[in-house]
Design an enzyme around this catalytic site. Structure first.
Site, PDB file in Angstrom:
ATOM      1  N   CYS A 221       0.846  -1.200   0.000  1.00  0.00           N
ATOM      2  CA  CYS A 221       0.000   0.000   0.000  1.00  0.00           C
ATOM      3  C   CYS A 221       0.878   1.246   0.000  1.00  0.00           C
ATOM      4  O   CYS A 221       0.565   2.240  -0.669  1.00  0.00           O
ATOM      5  CB  CYS A 221      -0.927   0.014   1.217  1.00  0.00           C
ATOM      6  SG  CYS A 221      -2.388  -1.043   1.066  1.00  0.00           S
TER       7      CYS A 221
ATOM      8  N   GLY B  42       4.023 -19.515   1.106  1.00  0.00           N
ATOM      9  CA  GLY B  42       5.222 -18.703   0.867  1.00  0.00           C
ATOM     10  C   GLY B  42       4.964 -17.217   0.742  1.00  0.00           C
ATOM     11  O   GLY B  42       5.812 -16.475   0.257  1.00  0.00           O
TER      12      GLY B  42
ATOM     13  N   THR C 102       4.907 -13.507   1.799  1.00  0.00           N
ATOM     14  CA  THR C 102       5.622 -12.688   2.784  1.00  0.00           C
ATOM     15  C   THR C 102       5.077 -11.260   2.864  1.00  0.00           C
ATOM     16  O   THR C 102       5.370 -10.550   3.819  1.00  0.00           O
ATOM     17  CB  THR C 102       7.134 -12.634   2.477  1.00  0.00           C
ATOM     18  OG1 THR C 102       7.327 -12.104   1.166  1.00  0.00           O
ATOM     19  CG2 THR C 102       7.763 -14.017   2.567  1.00  0.00           C
TER      20      THR C 102
ATOM     21  N   HIS D 227      -0.610  -9.940  -4.825  1.00  0.00           N
ATOM     22  CA  HIS D 227       0.287  -9.632  -5.939  1.00  0.00           C
ATOM     23  C   HIS D 227       0.551 -10.902  -6.713  1.00  0.00           C
ATOM     24  O   HIS D 227       0.533 -12.005  -6.150  1.00  0.00           O
ATOM     25  CB  HIS D 227       1.596  -9.008  -5.444  1.00  0.00           C
ATOM     26  CG  HIS D 227       2.304  -9.829  -4.405  1.00  0.00           C
ATOM     27  ND1 HIS D 227       1.921  -9.836  -3.085  1.00  0.00           N
ATOM     28  CD2 HIS D 227       3.342 -10.698  -4.495  1.00  0.00           C
ATOM     29  CE1 HIS D 227       2.709 -10.652  -2.398  1.00  0.00           C
ATOM     30  NE2 HIS D 227       3.582 -11.196  -3.240  1.00  0.00           N
TER      31      HIS D 227
HETATM   32  P1  5GP Z   1       5.569 -13.062  -1.619  1.00  0.00           P
HETATM   33  O1  5GP Z   1       6.721 -13.671  -0.826  1.00  0.00           O
HETATM   34  O2  5GP Z   1       4.577 -12.406  -0.682  1.00  0.00           O
HETATM   35  O3  5GP Z   1       4.932 -13.993  -2.583  1.00  0.00           O
HETATM   36  O4  5GP Z   1       6.221 -11.945  -2.519  1.00  0.00           O
HETATM   37  C1  5GP Z   1       6.699 -10.733  -1.996  1.00  0.00           C
HETATM   38  C2  5GP Z   1       7.744 -10.235  -2.954  1.00  0.00           C
HETATM   39  O5  5GP Z   1       7.947  -8.867  -2.687  1.00  0.00           O
HETATM   40  C3  5GP Z   1       9.105 -10.938  -2.802  1.00  0.00           C
HETATM   41  O6  5GP Z   1       9.466 -11.545  -4.037  1.00  0.00           O
HETATM   42  C4  5GP Z   1      10.047  -9.808  -2.398  1.00  0.00           C
HETATM   43  O7  5GP Z   1      11.317  -9.905  -2.996  1.00  0.00           O
HETATM   44  C5  5GP Z   1       9.298  -8.571  -2.880  1.00  0.00           C
HETATM   45  N1  5GP Z   1       9.553  -7.372  -2.089  1.00  0.00           N
HETATM   46  C6  5GP Z   1       9.664  -7.273  -0.731  1.00  0.00           C
HETATM   47  N2  5GP Z   1       9.866  -5.998  -0.363  1.00  0.00           N
HETATM   48  C7  5GP Z   1       9.898  -5.265  -1.513  1.00  0.00           C
HETATM   49  C8  5GP Z   1      10.080  -3.867  -1.778  1.00  0.00           C
HETATM   50  O8  5GP Z   1      10.254  -3.046  -0.879  1.00  0.00           O
HETATM   51  N3  5GP Z   1      10.045  -3.488  -3.080  1.00  0.00           N
HETATM   52  C9  5GP Z   1       9.857  -4.386  -4.107  1.00  0.00           C
HETATM   53  N4  5GP Z   1       9.842  -3.894  -5.357  1.00  0.00           N
HETATM   54  N5  5GP Z   1       9.672  -5.704  -3.885  1.00  0.00           N
HETATM   55  C10 5GP Z   1       9.696  -6.138  -2.605  1.00  0.00           C
HETATM   56 ZN    ZN Z   2      -1.773  -3.243   1.035  1.00  0.00          ZN
END
Ligand code: 5GP
Ligand code: ZN
Length: 128
Positions: free
Chosen positions: A21, A107, A109, A114
Site C-alpha cells: 500500500c 510462501g 511474505t 500480488h
Molecule cells: P511473496 O513472498 O509475498 O509472494 O512476494 C513478496 C515479494 O515482494 C518478494 O518476491 C520480495 O522480494 C518482494 N519485495 C519485498 N519488499 C519489496 C520492496 O520493498 N520493493 C519491491 N519492489 N519488492 C519487494
Molecule cells: Zn496493502
C-alpha cells in the site's frame, strides 16, 4: 456462492501498515513497469528470474483467498496486464510463469495481493 458481494468500502482500500500500500501511494520508491487506475506493476526488489515483476491491485486485498465474485473484472485486468508486460519484456514467446502465494505455507511474505510474473529462464515443476 453469492454473486452479489458488495464492493469494498473506502476505508478498507488501504492499510497504512502494508508495504505494498505504501509503494502504491508512492511513499516507498519502486521501479514501475505499468500503472493505471486499478493496478500497478513493479520490479521485484530481489528478482528470482531475469524478468521478475509484481502485478498488484492498488486497493488493499490481503491475498487471493480474499477475492470475491465482485473482483472478477479486477482479476481479469491483472492477468491481461501481466500478459502485456510479458510481451513488453520479451518473455512471452519462450513462456513464463504467473504465481500468487497465499499464507505462510504458500510462501506469502507481503500480505497485499500480488502476482509474480517471472520469465527469462526455465522453471521446474512442481515448485519447491
Ligand atoms: P511473496 O513472498 O509475498 O509472494 O512476494 C513478496 C515479494 O515482494 C518478494 O518476491 C520480495 O522480494 C518482494 N519485495 C519485498 N519488499 C519489496 C520492496 O520493498 N520493493 C519491491 N519492489 N519488492 C519487494
Ligand atoms: Zn496493502
Amino acid at each position: 456462492m453469492s454473486t452479489e458481494t458488495p464492493p469494498r468500502d473506502e476505508a478498507s482500500r488501504r492499510d497504512p501498515s502494508c508495504l505494498f500500500c505504501r509503494i502504491v501511494a508512492g511513499e516507498i520508491p519502486s521501479t514501475q513497469v505499468a500503472a493505471d487506475d486499478t493496478v500497478i506493476a513493479i520490479r521485484d526488489i530481489a528478482p528470482r528470474a531475469p524478468t521478475h515483476v509484481l502485478v498488484m491491485p492498488r486497493d488493499h486485498i490481503a491475498s487471493a483467498a480474499d477475492l470475491t465474485d465482485a473482483d472478477a473484472d479486477l482479476v481479469g485486468h491483472i492477468f491481461a496486464t501481466a500478459a502485456e508486460i510479458a510481451r513488453a519484456e520479451g518473455i512471452a514467446d519462450g513462456g513464463y510463469r504467473i504465481v500468487t502465494n497465499i499464507g505462510a505455507w504458500g510462501g506469502q511474505t507481503v500480505d497485499h495481493l500480488h502476482f509474480h510474473v517471472m520469465g527469462g529462464r526455465a522453471f521446474s515443476w512442481p515448485p519447491g
